[in-house]
Motif scaffolding. Structure first.
Motif, PDB file in Angstrom:
ATOM      1  N   SER A   1       6.417 -14.192 -26.197  1.00 33.14           N
ATOM      2  CA  SER A   1       5.385 -13.331 -25.856  1.00 33.14           C
ATOM      3  C   SER A   1       4.860 -12.478 -26.768  1.00 33.14           C
ATOM      4  N   GLN A   2       3.660 -12.093 -26.472  1.00 35.95           N
ATOM      5  CA  GLN A   2       3.180 -11.027 -27.176  1.00 35.95           C
ATOM      6  C   GLN A   2       3.462  -9.659 -26.651  1.00 35.95           C
ATOM      7  N   ALA A   3       3.601  -9.487 -25.341  1.00 32.36           N
ATOM      8  CA  ALA A   3       3.853  -8.145 -24.732  1.00 32.36           C
ATOM      9  C   ALA A   3       5.032  -8.515 -23.588  1.00 32.36           C
ATOM     10  N   VAL A   4       5.951  -7.842 -23.471  1.00 28.92           N
ATOM     11  CA  VAL A   4       6.815  -7.610 -22.333  1.00 28.92           C
ATOM     12  C   VAL A   4       6.791  -6.230 -21.444  1.00 28.92           C
ATOM     13  N   TRP A   5       6.367  -6.509 -20.260  1.00 27.40           N
ATOM     14  CA  TRP A   5       6.358  -5.399 -19.509  1.00 27.40           C
ATOM     15  C   TRP A   5       7.528  -5.303 -18.646  1.00 27.40           C
ATOM     16  N   ILE A   6       8.283  -4.092 -18.397  1.00 23.75           N
ATOM     17  CA  ILE A   6       9.236  -3.877 -17.556  1.00 23.75           C
ATOM     18  C   ILE A   6       9.207  -2.784 -16.627  1.00 23.75           C
ATOM     19  N   TYR A   7       9.241  -3.269 -15.515  1.00 22.89           N
ATOM     20  CA  TYR A   7       8.865  -2.069 -14.402  1.00 22.89           C
ATOM     21  C   TYR A   7      10.012  -1.445 -14.180  1.00 22.89           C
TER      22      TYR A   7
END
Length: 875
Positions: A112-118
Motif C-alpha cells: 500500500s502507498q498509505a495505511v489508515w488505522i482508525y
C-alpha cells in the motif's frame, strides 16, 4: 517427579502420585499424542531433532532475523519471539509464527502507498502492531497513519483517495462500528482502496464479542453502494484472501473474523500477491441435500467442526460469488434445501437475495432446478449442530499468567516447528484479573480445524500469577483427571491453605493431579526454566530426554546450558490432594466465589491500562507554556496559593511554590550573619526571615521547613552532559488538585523539584539495572542493589558521597528520559530547622541558628553532605 497424566488413550497409564519429585518413570506417560511418540516435536519425522539426538532442520526459519542475545540478557525473550513475527520487510515464502491479523497488517504495509488505522480498530487489536511499527520507525512504516473514528471520517478518506488515486493502493483498518461513519462517502471514493473491517466489538458487559452476527449487520453489508465488493474471511483464509486482494485492483471491503481464529498464533508462509480469482464460496459435504448457508466467520468455523455427514455447509466468502460455479454446486438432479442462517429474518432475506441473484445470473439458470430455501435464526453453532466432542489425541493447556509472561508464546513457537502437529495458541487478556489466559492446543496435523475460545476445555491448567489466581476460577474449564500446575511462591504445606474450599473439593471430586513448580520469577532465565518444566510434564520423565534437550537447545541457538534444566527438574514437585482435609465453613459465613475469566482486554501490555496513565510526566513543545500564559483561566488551579509580587515587595516570582500539597510561604531573607570568627573551625550563622504579609504563624518550639534549590550552574552542567534541553517544557501531575497537570521547563524541574544531587538508595540502582544496555553496567548496578553489594553501596554513599547525578553520569547506558527521571528520583524534601525565636517577641520574623556541616573526604578534599540547604551561601 511422578509421570504426568497428559496421556491419550493410546499411551501407558501414569504411575502412582508421589509427594516428592523423585519418582519412578513410566514410558510414554507424557503428552505424547500416540503410542510411538511420532507426533512429538523431537521425533524422526519432525523439523527439530530425533529422539536419538541427531540434528535435523532448524526450529526457526533461517531467513528470519536472529535475536543475537543470550538467555538472561535484557530483551532476549522478546527478541527471540519477534524474530519469527511478520514485519513490513518479510519476504514472501518466509515461515512466520503469528496470527492471521498480524500477517495481514504486514502484507497491507508492503503493498500500500498509505495505511489508515482508525482508533476503534486498534482498541480491539486490529492494526495495533502496524501502529507499533510506526512508533518504532520500522522500515516502511512511514506510510502508516492513526485516525479517529468520527463524523466526517468518510469525507477525509474520499478526499485523500481521490487525490492519490494514481499513486497506489490505500489500505484502511477499521471495524464494523466504523463503517457507518464511512458509508455517506463510499460513493465518492475513487481509486484502488481496500477497507479491512474487524468483526470484534465490546459487548454490553465490555467483553469482546463477534459483531458479524448482530442483527442488521449482514443486511447493512449487502446494501453498500455499487462498485464495492464485499468478501468474508476467517482463520488462515484471511491471509489467502488478502493475497488475492493485494494482487488485484478495485474497491474492496474485507470483513475479517478478528475475534477468534483471526487472533490465533499459527504457522504461515508469508504470501506473495495473487491474481487468481476465487469462487467466492466453500462447500462442505457437497452431496448432502440439506445445506446450511453461512457467511465466512466464527460461526461457519464452529459449524464445520461439528457438521454431521447428513448436512452440508455452504460458506459464503463473497457477496459476488462466481455464478456458474455456485449454480453447479447447488443445482442438479436432487433438489437441495438451503437453510439461510442469520441472526434476524431481515439478514437472512438479504443473504438469500445474494444467493438467488447469483443463481439467476448463471449461464445454466434456465434449465437448472433451483434449491428450496428456508430461514434459520441462529447466533451460535450449538443452535444448528451438537456441541463438538473432544478431538482424539488432542491436548489443551490453559495458562493463567501475568501480562508480560512469554511462556505460552515460547511453547507455541517451539511446537509450531513440528509438521506432524497442528498447534494453535489463543490469548485472552483481562483487565479485571490484570493478566492473560492463553489456550494452547496440541493436536495431530490431521485434526479438524476449530477455533479456541476463552472457555475451551483444558487438560492442564498452569497458574503462574498469584493475583490472577486470587480472583479467577482457574479450575472452571479443567477436565476431569486433569493437571493443575501451580508456579507460585508456595511451599508444599501451604498449597491446601492457599486454595479455597471450593477448589479443594473440585480437585478431589475430579481426581485432579496437582504439581508445585517452585521457581524464582525474578530470575532472568525463568521463562527458559518454565519451558524445561513443561517439557518434563510433556514427556512424563524425571529428567529431560536427550532428544528433547537438544530441541530446546536448538530453539535457543545452542545457549540452553545445564543450569535452567536442572533447576526445573529440582523445582517440579507433585503434591497429594488425597491427604488434604476439606475445611469446614464457619456458621453464618458464605464462601466467596471466584469469577470465570472475563475477556475484556488485549493480551500483553496492550491490554493493561495503568491508572493515572494520562497523568504521567511528558515533554511538550514551548507552545504549551505560551498557552499557560495566554489562557490562565483554563490552566488555573483554584487551590493554588499565589503571591502578588508587587504588593508584597517580594522578588517578581508570582506563585512560586514547591511541587507539594502542603501550604507554603514565600519569605525574604532579611539577614544572613556569621556569628563565629573566621578563624573558628565551625561556621555558626544567624538567619532571619521576613514573613510580612504571608500569614505565617508559629509557636515556640516549632520547626520550619526550608525548600532549597539545586545550584543553577550544576543543573546546567548536568543538562549539557546528559543531553537535555533546559528550556523544554515538562508536564506532570499537579499535587494541589487531582486530575490536573502543571508544566515547568526541564531546568526548573531539575532545579526546584527533582532531588538530583541527593543520595540514591538501593532501589534506584535496581531500577537502572533493568534498563542498562551494557551488560557489565547492568551487572554492576544489580550487584550494588543486592545484599552482596552492601559494602560497595556503603562506600559509595558514605565515602564517595555519590549523588543521583553522579550515578547517571557513571552508568551512561542506563540513561532514561526526563519524564522517567521524575519518577525515579524523589522530590526535593524540605530541610527542617528548629525556630530560635518567639513570634510574640519578633513579630513577622523567623530567626534560625544554623551550623554548617563539612569534613575532609577520602580524596583529601573539603566535602559537604549532598543537599540544597547545607551550604550557607544557598540560603
Amino acid at each position: 517427579m511422578a509421570p504426568v497424566a497428559l496421556t491419550s488413550s493410546l499411551t501407558s497409564p501414569p504411575g502412582p502420585p508421589s509427594k516428592k519429585n523423585q519418582a519412578g518413570i513410566v514410558a510414554n506417560s507424557g503428552i505424547a499424542l500416540d503410542s510411538e511418540g511420532s507426533a512429538t516435536p523431537y521425533s524422526a519425522t519432525s523439523t527439530a531433532v530425533s529422539e536419538s539426538g541427531d540434528a535435523q532442520k532448524a526450529l526457526v526459519d533461517e531467513s528470519l532475523a536472529s535475536s543475537r542475545a543470550l538467555p538472561g540478557d535484557n530483551g532476549y525473550f522478546t527478541n527471540l519471539l519477534a524474530s519469527s513475527n511478520a514485519v513490513p520487510t518479510t519476504k514472501a515464502g518466509s515461515t512466520i509464527f503469528g496470527s492471521a491479523i498480524e500477517v495481514l497488517e504486514a502484507l497491507a504495509v508492503q503493498h500500500s502507498q498509505a495505511v489508515w488505522i482508525y482508533d476503534d480498530a486498534s482498541e480491539v487489536g486490529f492494526g495495533r502492531r502496524a501502529l507499533k511499527w510506526a512508533e518504532e520507525a520500522v522500515e516502511g512504516s512511514e506510510k502508516i497513519f492513526a485516525l479517529q473514528t468520527r463524523d466526517g471520517a468518510g469525507l477525509e478518506l474520499a478526499g485523500y483517495a481521490n487525490k492519490s488515486a494514481s499513486s497506489g493502493k490505500i489500505s484502511v483498518f477499521a471495524t464494523l462500528a466504523t463503517l457507518p461513519y464511512l458509508l455517506p462517502s463510499l460513493d465518492a471514493i475513487k481509486g484502488d482502496v481496500v477497507i479491512h473491517l474487524a468483526t470484534t466489538t465490546p459487548s454490553a458487559t465490555l467483553e469482546f464479542t463477534d459483531s458479524l452476527y448482530v442483527p442488521g449487520v449482514l443486511k447493512f453489508l449487502t446494501n453498500l453502494p455499487s462498485g464495492w465488493d464485499v468478501v468474508f474471511s476467517s482463520g488462515s483464509d484471511i491471509v489467502h484472501s488478502a493475497s488475492k486482494i493485494y494482487g488485484s485492483s478495485g474497491k474492496i471491503i474485507q470483513v475479517v473474523e478478528s475475534t477468534y481464529s483471526g487472533r490465533e498464533t499459527l504457522s504461515y508462509k508469508f504470501p506473495s500477491t495473487s491474481s487468481i480469482e476465487s469462487a467466492g464460496f466453500e462447500f462442505t459435504n457437497k452431496n448432502a441435500e440439506d445445506v446450511y448457508v453461512v457467511p465466512a466467520g466464527s460461526l461457519a468455523v464452529d459449524v464445520a467442526a461439528s457438521l454431521p455427514a447428513s448436512k452440508g455447509l455452504l460458506t459464503i466468502a463473497s457477496l459476488s460469488p462466481n455464478a456458474d460455479e455456485l449454480s453447479a454446486a447447488l443445482t442438479g438432479e436432487a433438489r437441495k434445501t438451503l437453510s439461510i442462517v442469520a441472526s434476524s429474518k431481515s439478514d437472512a432475506e438479504a443473504l438469500k437475495a445474494v444467493v438467488l441473484a447469483s443463481l439467476y445470473s448463471a449461464s445454466s439458470s434456465s434449465k437448472a432446478v433451483l434449491p428450496a430455501f428456508k430461514t434459520v435464526i441462529a447466533t451460535s453453532a450449538t443452535d444448528l449442530v451438537s456441541a463438538p466432542g473432544p478431538v482424539e489425541n488432542t491436548k489443551t493447556i490453559s495458562f493463567f499468567t501475568g501480562p508480560h509472561s512469554p511462556l505460552p508464546e515460547l511453547l507455541a513457537q517451539l511446537f509450531l516447528s513440528s509438521p506432524t502437529l497442528h498447534t494453535q495458541l489463543a490469548q485472552f487478556g483481562s483487565s479485571a484479573a490484570r493478566g492473560v489466559k492463553s489456550v494452547l492446543s496440541l493436536a495431530p496435523a490431521s485434526a479438524p480445524a476449530r477455533s479456541l475460545a476463552v472457555d475451551t476445555a483444558a487438560d492442564v491448567a498452569w497458574v503462574s500469577d498469584a493475583n490472577v489466581h486470587k480472583f479467577t476460577d482457574v479450575l472452571a474449564n479443567l477436565n476431569k483427571n486433569g493437571i493443575l500446575v501451580l508456579e507460585l511462591p508456595w511451599t508444599e504445606e501451604e498449597v491446601p491453605v492457599k486454595l479455597t474450599r471450593s477448589e479443594i473439593i473440585k480437585i478431589k471430586e475430579n481426581n485432579i493431579r496437582v504439581f508445585l513448580l517452585d521457581l524464582d520469577p525474578s530470575c532472568s532465565v525463568n521463562p527458559l526454566r518454565e519451558q524445561a518444566a513443561f517439557l518434563l510434564l510433556y514427556t512424563g520423565q524425571q529428567k529431560l530426554p536427550q532428544g528433547v534437550w537438544k530441541v530446546l537447545d536448538a530453539f535457543h541457538s545452542g545457549n540452553l546450558g545445564r543450569e535452567p534444566v536442572e533447576d526445573a527438574q529440582a523445582a517440579l514437585i507433585e503434591v497429594t490432594p488425597s491427604d488434604w482435609t476439606i475445611p469446614e465453613l464457619e456458621e453464618g459465613k458464605t464462601e466467596k466465589i471466584k469469577s470465570a475469566w472475563e475477556w475484556d482486554a488485549l493480551a500483553g501490555e496492550a491490554g493493561i491500562v495503568t491508572l493515572g496513565e494520562d497523568e504521567k510526566p511528558s515533554v511538550s513543545a514551548w507552545d504549551l507554556a505560551a498557552r499557560h500564559l495566554l489562557f490562565r483561566e483554563a490552566f488555573a488551579v483554584p487551590e493554588a496559593k499565589v503571591v502578588d509580587a508587587e504588593s508584597s515587595g517580594l522578588p517578581g516570582i508570582a506563585g512560586l511554590r514547591p511541587s507539594m500539597a502542603d501550604e507554603t510561604f514565600l519569605v525574604k531573607v532579611s539577614e544572613n550573619r556569621r556569628l563565629t570568627p573566621q578563624t573558628y573551625d565551625r561556621n555558626v550563622f544567624h538567619l532571619e526571615l521576613d514573613s510580612t504579609g504571608t500569614g505565617l504563624k508559629y509557636e515556640i518550639g516549632e520547626a520550619i521547613g526550608i525548600h532549597g534549590w539545586n545550584d543553577t550552574q550544576e543543573v546546567l552542567d548536568f543538562c549539557a552532559s546528559y543531553g537535555l534541553e533546559p528550556d523544554a517544557v515538562v508536564t506532570f501531575p499537579n499535587p494541589l488538585k487531582a486530575g490536573t497537570m502543571e508544566s515547568r521547563t526541564t531546568f526548573q524541574l531539575l532545579q526546584q523539584n527533582v532531588d538530583l544531587f541527593g543520595q540514591p538508595g538501593k532501589a534506584f540502582y535496581a531500577s537502572l539495572a533493568k534498563i542498562a544496555k551494557v551488560k557489565s553496567e547492568a551487572m554492576t548496578l544489580k550487584f550494588i542493589s543486592a545484599p552482596e553489594g552492601a559494602e560497595l553501596f556503603k562506600r559509595m554513599a558514605e565515602k564517595e558521597t555519590v549523588t543521583f547525578a553522579d550515578v547517571l553520569q557513571r552508568f551512561k547506558s542506563a540513561r532514561v528520559s526526563i519524564e522517567d527521571l521524575v519518577g525515579l528520583i524523589p522530590e526535593i524534601k524540605p530541610r527542617h530547622y528548629s525556630i530560635a525565636s518567639s513570634q510574640k517577641a519578633v513579630g513577622d520574623k523567623v530567626e534560625l541558628l544554623i551550623v554548617t556541616v563539612d569534613w575532609v573526604d577520602a580524596k583529601g578534599e573539603s566535602a559537604t553532605p549532598p543537599g540544597q540547604c547545607d551550604s550557607a551561601n544557598r540560603l
